[in-house]
Design an enzyme around this catalytic site. Structure first.
Site, short mmCIF file in Angstrom:
data_model
loop_
_atom_site.label_atom_id
_atom_site.label_comp_id
_atom_site.label_asym_id
_atom_site.label_seq_id
_atom_site.Cartn_x
_atom_site.Cartn_y
_atom_site.Cartn_z
N GLU A 1 9.04 -4.92 -3.11
CA GLU A 1 7.93 -5.14 -2.18
C GLU A 1 7.11 -3.88 -2.01
O GLU A 1 5.88 -3.90 -2.07
CB GLU A 1 8.50 -5.60 -0.83
N ASP B 1 3.19 -3.37 -3.15
CA ASP B 1 2.17 -3.00 -2.17
C ASP B 1 1.41 -1.76 -2.62
O ASP B 1 0.18 -1.75 -2.69
CB ASP B 1 2.82 -2.70 -0.81
N SER C 1 2.56 -11.75 -0.39
CA SER C 1 2.78 -10.30 -0.32
C SER C 1 1.94 -9.57 -1.36
O SER C 1 1.75 -8.37 -1.25
CB SER C 1 4.26 -9.97 -0.51
#
Ligand SMILES: *[C@@H]1O[C@H](CO)[C@@H](O)[C@H](O)[C@H]1NC(C)=O
Ligand SMILES: *[C@@H]1O[C@H](CO)[C@@H](O)[C@H](O)[C@H]1NC(C)=O
Ligand SMILES: *[C@@H]1O[C@H](CO)[C@@H](O)[C@H](O)[C@H]1NC(C)=O
Ligand SMILES: *[C@@H]1O[C@H](CO)[C@@H](O)[C@H](O)[C@H]1NC(C)=O
Ligand SMILES: *[C@@H]1O[C@H](CO)[C@@H](O)[C@H](O)[C@H]1NC(C)=O
Ligand SMILES: *[C@@H]1O[C@H](CO)[C@@H](O)[C@H](O)[C@H]1NC(C)=O
Length: 595
Positions: A282, A286, A512
């Protein structure tokens, strides 16, 4: 294990004499469940020496005034547009009345609790203090137990009921951790490792199925834009939780060769980890995409622990406090010039989960329009503070289509119910759904959308949302809340993102991926504005739903099934799967560059 005496608890025999007589009347229940909330099971008492990290939300002075000002400074037609508030202005507005501090301190002292280990948030609207479990139970007339989540095994220490002296009810919004059985998860349920992927350098530029920063630059038309405000204070912040922290910014050049030297400043919030040995898909996703799209804009990664360091004695459950609170208190304490103008966060939880049980609610959570007694509304109010200081706060809308948690009500009837994800449903946040493919771009099946049961439809959605509801007619009547704040607000690609994790290229999807993508475009818009002497965009929603609408490409295909239905359809205009659509940077630059 910390012993109570070391953290400042003293038997303050004599101080108790100062306690206000008003506090001696019987406690009144503040909040209680009739049964253990769905999904959790009582596995026994916490250890006797367990320390509760108590957080008391004090009644804020002028929260309504803050919200009023926030609307003015975010309305492009208002003369105050863009006049963001300073840290001091926000804090002065919301600071609790001195009488609140006095009565709370009297109450704590009357329970032999020393205030030496207590700390306040910058506006003094949150009081934190570590308290031994026995003292906490007495203070709140509570009975704490350890609860385990049936599907995740996650353990938390909570009580089914807590009480406060009646005189305190008007001064305290809530006490945490008590009855809030919250869960938070990373928005990456569709994350997948594609073993069949070609080596990184061979990745074809077929953005239809394989997304790289270059694809997004082309699709959302940022390719020709060179950031000019990197040394004028423009920044983008990424918030990470649940111990996702390994950052491989150095590997970005694989997909964007001109970003050699890109750097991400890692900020450890309250002991958050940056353990390079932990898996961190994650975090990598990002940062590689915010950096890949905004370079050379400074990127900040805030690592907040989702669980406190676990004491390895098998009886102590990991402490899982509300991490948004820790993160928000941290960034709200930053001086104005250090607060990034945009934040992206790819975490969230079922909107309803803190209410996941039958509530006796003697002191109703919902009160008139100024609902700030519920934890969700109180946390949402903290996002409003950040927005008032000129930051755009962007979250993934969720990866469950129309479904979050179970698709059933918990009132005993087990009726089918759609559910959105918080914090995306907080009106001060811009929620981002997901699309895939190009020419045409479509809403993807998991893109979460729907209608809040905590927040009313805001005035800025008054034109965009009713046409969608009209098209829907009676389909799904009763499954969603007609009058709730609608999500998502916007959308962006969320499938097939190429991410370098531990030297390997993984293909990753989910909202996400969409949130950092949209946040990066907002950061470039801020760059343009700041370079031209304008303030940052700040709270986006009133702007996006008014003059911003034509800066989006309307998405017309796709639906987000769930709960035994085909979900909502992408349609002309706003819809509950792709929002207003995907950003067109060139158009947005024209529309929003100089307001
Ligand atoms: C994108 O991929 C889908 C599925 O493979 C295909 O149907 C579609 O034609 C492709 N679109 C383009 C523009 O290549
Ligand atoms: C990246 O930034 C950190 C500070 O956050 C600094 O210590 C480090 O030297 C920088 N690395 C490069 C390659 O500039
Ligand atoms: C904690 O205990 C578990 C097994 O009970 C063990 O696998 C783990 O390595 C221990 N961790 C530490 C940091 O000691
Ligand atoms: C509702 O669901 C719960 C939990 O699965 C179950 O125990 C209960 O029997 C169900 N009630 C009805 C009316 O189906
Ligand atoms: C719809 O949302 C509002 C708050 O926005 C709430 O007051 C109302 O109870 C909700 N209705 C239902 C049926 O959930
Ligand atoms: C979505 O579109 C399909 C195909 O046009 C239609 O059959 C279905 O009824 C629509 N669903 C909703 C909820 O509008």
């Amino acid at each position: 294990m910390i012993s109570p005496s070391k953290i400042g608890f003293v038997v303050a025999c004599c101080l108790a004499a100062y306690a206000s007589p008003i506090l001696e009347v019987d406690d009144v229940v503040k909040h209680a469940w009739l049964t253990v909330p769905q999904g959790w099971v009582d596995i026994g008492p916490p250890p006797a020496d367990y320390i509760v990290d108590l957080k008391i939300a004090l009644k804020q002075g002028g929260f309504e005034d803050l919200v009023g000002l926030l609307h003015e400074i975010s309305d492009p037609l208002h003369p105050s547009y863009g006049r963001h508030l300073s840290k001091r202005e926000v804090e002065e507005l919301i600071a609790p009345d001195q009488s609140t501090h006095t009565i709370i301190q009297d109450w704590l002292v009357s329970h032999d609790i020393s205030l030496t280990s207590a700390s306040y948030s910058p506006a003094r609207d949150w009081l934190s203090l570590p308290a031994p479990i026995a003292i906490t139970e007495k203070l709140l007339s509570a009975k704490y137990r350890t609860y385990e989540h049936l599907s995740t095994g996650e353990q938390i220490v909570r009580t089914l009921s807590y009480s406060l002296p009646v005189a305190l009810h008007a001064h305290v919004d809530l006490v945490h951790p008590t009855t809030m059985f919250d869960r938070m998860k990373a928005m990456r349920t569709t994350y997948m490792l594609d073993a069949a992927l070609p080596a990184a350098e061979d990745i074809p530029l077929s953005c239809n199925t394989t997304v790289t920063p270059a694809c997004l630059q082309a699709l959302y038309r940022t390719s020709g834009y060179v950031p000019q405000a990197a040394d004028k204070g423009n920044k983008i912040g990424v918030a990470g939780y649940l111990e996702q922290a390994r950052i491989h910014a150095s590997l970005i050049p694989q997909f964007r060769p001109d970003t050699v030297g890109a750097n991400v400043t890692i900020v450890s919030v309250d002991g958050g980890l940056n353990d390079q040995s932990l898996p961190g898909t994650e975090a990598d996703l990002d940062v590689q995409y915010t950096e890949g799209l905004t370079y050379p804009t400074p990127n900040y990664y805030y690592s907040t622990p989702g669980t406190a360091p676990t004491i390895n004695d098998s009886v102590t459950p990991p402490q899982r406090d509300e991490p948004y609170l820790d993160w928000l208190n941290y960034v709200l304490a930053l001086p104005d010039e250090e607060v990034p103008q945009v934040f992206t966060t790819s975490y969230g939880g079922d909107e309803r989960s803190p209410m996941n049980g039958q509530c006796t609610c003697p002191s109703p959570f919902r009160t008139r329009s100024s609902v700030i007694e519920h934890p969700i509304t109180r946390v949402c109010g903290m996002f409003a503070q950040l927005a008032a200081r000129g930051s755009s706060v962007i979250f993934s809308s969720g990866d469950g289509g129309v479904r979050a948690g179970t698709c059933e009500t918990n009132d005993g009837t087990n009726r089918t119910l759609f559910q959105p994800v918080f914090p995306a449903t907080c009106p001060y946040i811009t929620g981002v759904g997901a699309t895939y493919q190009i020419a045409p771009e479509k809403g993807i099946y998991f893109s979460q959308g729907g209608f809040s049961r905590y927040f009313d439809r805001p005035v800025w959605q008054a034109a965009a949302v009713p046409p969608f509801l009209a098209k829907l007619g009676t389909t799904y009547a009763g499954l969603y809340n007609l009058s709730g704040r609608a999500v998502p607000d916007v959308s962006a690609q969320g499938y097939g993102f190429q991410v370098v994790v531990g030297g390997q290229v993984e293909s990753v999807g989910g909202t996400s991926a969409s949130s950092p993508t949209f946040a990066s475009i907002v950061s470039l818009l801020n760059d343009y504005r700041i370079a031209n002497g304008r303030p940052s965009l700040g709270w986006l929603n009133p702007l996006l739903y008014s003059i911003g609408v034509s800066g989006f490409t309307d998405i017309l295909l796709g639906n987000n099934p769930g709960c035994g239905t085909t979900g909502f359809n992408a349609t002309e205009g706003w819809d509950a799967i792709t929002g207003l659509g995907t950003p067109d940077f060139v158009k947005l630059q024209e529309l929003l560059g100089f307001i």
